[in-house]
Motif scaffolding. Sequence first.
Motif, PDB file in Angstrom:
ATOM      1  N   MET A 322      -8.649  -6.213   2.214  1.00 36.09           N
ATOM      2  CA  MET A 322      -7.574  -6.957   2.549  1.00 36.09           C
ATOM      3  C   MET A 322      -6.651  -6.721   1.058  1.00 36.09           C
ATOM      4  O   MET A 322      -5.594  -7.053   1.230  1.00 36.09           O
ATOM      5  N   ASN A 323      -7.593  -6.679   0.116  1.00 42.05           N
ATOM      6  CA  ASN A 323      -6.660  -6.629  -1.232  1.00 42.05           C
ATOM      7  C   ASN A 323      -6.089  -5.356  -1.223  1.00 42.05           C
ATOM      8  O   ASN A 323      -4.810  -5.161  -1.797  1.00 42.05           O
ATOM      9  N   TYR A 324      -6.520  -4.351  -0.532  1.00 40.80           N
ATOM     10  CA  TYR A 324      -5.848  -3.050  -0.778  1.00 40.80           C
ATOM     11  C   TYR A 324      -4.675  -2.838  -0.036  1.00 40.80           C
ATOM     12  O   TYR A 324      -3.776  -2.488  -0.378  1.00 40.80           O
ATOM     13  N   MET A 325      -4.750  -3.836   1.436  1.00 39.83           N
ATOM     14  CA  MET A 325      -3.533  -3.987   2.181  1.00 39.83           C
ATOM     15  C   MET A 325      -2.579  -4.711   1.503  1.00 39.83           C
ATOM     16  O   MET A 325      -1.379  -4.501   1.730  1.00 39.83           O
ATOM     17  N   GLY A 326      -2.917  -5.638   0.726  1.00 40.54           N
ATOM     18  CA  GLY A 326      -2.050  -6.429   0.064  1.00 40.54           C
ATOM     19  C   GLY A 326      -1.048  -5.554  -0.925  1.00 40.54           C
ATOM     20  O   GLY A 326       0.229  -5.673  -1.279  1.00 40.54           O
ATOM     21  N   GLU A 327      -1.856  -4.539  -1.694  1.00 46.12           N
ATOM     22  CA  GLU A 327      -1.152  -3.744  -2.742  1.00 46.12           C
ATOM     23  C   GLU A 327      -0.349  -2.615  -1.865  1.00 46.12           C
ATOM     24  O   GLU A 327       1.098  -2.477  -2.305  1.00 46.12           O
ATOM     25  N   LEU A 328      -0.644  -2.239  -0.830  1.00 50.30           N
ATOM     26  CA  LEU A 328       0.186  -1.457   0.113  1.00 50.30           C
ATOM     27  C   LEU A 328       1.259  -2.360   0.502  1.00 50.30           C
ATOM     28  O   LEU A 328       2.604  -1.729   0.531  1.00 50.30           O
ATOM     29  N   ALA A 329       1.364  -3.476   0.852  1.00 47.28           N
ATOM     30  CA  ALA A 329       2.355  -4.339   1.304  1.00 47.28           C
ATOM     31  C   ALA A 329       3.338  -4.502   0.218  1.00 47.28           C
ATOM     32  O   ALA A 329       4.615  -4.471   0.296  1.00 47.28           O
ATOM     33  N   ALA A 330       2.800  -4.804  -1.041  1.00 45.77           N
ATOM     34  CA  ALA A 330       3.855  -5.181  -2.106  1.00 45.77           C
ATOM     35  C   ALA A 330       4.517  -3.733  -2.593  1.00 45.77           C
ATOM     36  O   ALA A 330       5.638  -3.806  -2.873  1.00 45.77           O
TER      37      ALA A 330
END
Length: 633
Positions: A322-330
Amino acid sequence: MHLAALLIVAGALISSFSARKGMLHLRKGKAVSLYKDDADGSREMGFSLRLDAFDISYYPGTDTPSGYRSQVTVIDKEGRSVKSAEVSMNHILSYKGYRFCQNSYDEDEQGSGFTVSRDVAGTATVYTGYALFLLAFLAFFFTDPKFRAVAKKVAGTAAAAAILLCAGGLDANASAGKAVGTTPRESTLAGKAPKTLPRGSAANFGKLYVHYRGRVCPLQSVAHDFRLKLYGSNDLWQLTDEQVMTGWMFFPSSWKDVPQKSRRSADDAKARQQATSALLEGELLKIYPLADSAGRVLWYSQNDVLPDGLPTDEWLFVRKSMNYMGELAAARDYASLDAALEKICKFQTLQAGGSLPSALRIGAERIYNTCPPLFPVAGVFLLAGLVLLGWFVSDYAARRSVNVRVSLAALLLDALLFTYVTLMLGLIWTATGHVPLSNGAETMMSIAWTVLLAALPAGRVFPLMRPFALIVASLALLVAAMGQANPALTLLVPVLSSPLLSIHVSLMMLSYAILAVIMVNSAAGLLVGGLSARLADISSLLLYFGLFFLAAGIITGSLWANISWGSYWNWDPKETWALITLLIYSAAAHRSIFGFLRRPKIYHIYLLLAFISVLFTYFGVNFLLGGLHSYAG
């Protein structure tokens, strides 16, 4: 019929003096011959019961129980094993007049509790009375001269038969064909939209599985509830439910100043704060299925305590994805984000396997989430029904035939609302896997469905039935909605896992639907004096059917109670008030005895007031008295 009623009362009196009731507690491997009697302490059964095993079954992929089962052995006085049996909810053990019903279990799952009952003579007498009562009532429809006279007076014997046929069972079979995806909403908010994911990426989030409210469902359902809790039906820049939720997940600072729906109470504000906190902290997103030491699949969020012995790569995947996807979204790397979502989908399929809901059930739920909300739909049809009723009544009062176009419009509106409710009930049935009669919202929708079904053929011989059906069905749907959202989908509690569920509830809902139509008919009879006598005859005819289905519903409920709780009558508030309602309406069926009811206006007033008992039975008991029926509130 009256003789059968006396037989039922006689059986109840026998039960009150001779029946034995109590509790039996067993621990695994130990035989017990005494049970705790409700009246005078411990009593000897003349044989022993031994608990061999106790098991709780769960809905696949959840920790929600679907059933409780005790494996027991009957041992005679000589110590010989006589019989082995499984006792579960709605599956009793009968031996030498004793009946054992699954009631509870110990926290360590090594012990089980049972209700014990012994009432051979009373139960047999009451059951005989039930059978005679129903047979006599059925014979009444074909042999009673007064009923036939009323039927001819209203619309001829053919019309009466049509009403009987249209008041059939309550099997909501539906088919749905509609594109899946959250419907965009036109925006009424000014200013720039807050940050969120593109619609395609957000929709991919909605396709993930999640453990939510005790069941496994599409993440789209969580997003739908989240948006409704925060914003109600407010328009949000044509954003989908998934875009609103993922916007909060990845860009919370951009959403914190977006106006939310007006707060009704401090509890409402607290619930919203808890929802946003649960989402931001990851607690709401239990999207990672993992097997425990017993091989049972449980679902976790990224911050939950994970099972011991979890492989490092799986531990890192749950903790970091989930943290990784947050970075991708940012970084607006949506292609990589979609690829990461695809990996989570594969992880869910690999870990959960056969415990995942079928594609059909998930598809039905996704369509259900996109259906127009009940509340505004019901409001529009209620207004249309009131307008049509006024038109019909004015034509009748002027002794004119109802305008053909108006009658056709009423038929089309009935058919349109019937199709909508059928679709909703069919989707609920498909998505949950059980007949949609398990809670208050579903039963109210079933009442609406029943009334509309009856109106389609009955409207040909009784045109007023069409606007009546629109009004009653719309009111039922408004109650089912109780706000601006469609009823939540839920799993079936174990006690409701019985074939008698659909029979009992269907009969009760059918009777309430008929009594509701009688109530509207009586209101019309009071408003239009020239039609009072004719409408009173119509109420008299419908009342017989309402009473039959109400009595049949109470009887099947009594049979179900005897299987579930070991007693055919417990003086539970719901069943007590159902009986009171039956007695109140039975008085109205005896107009020849109660002379004041022969006057049409008095008769209409009585039936209007009688409907208060229906409302209290359905709503008042749930909110004020509780009882054994509280699971269906």
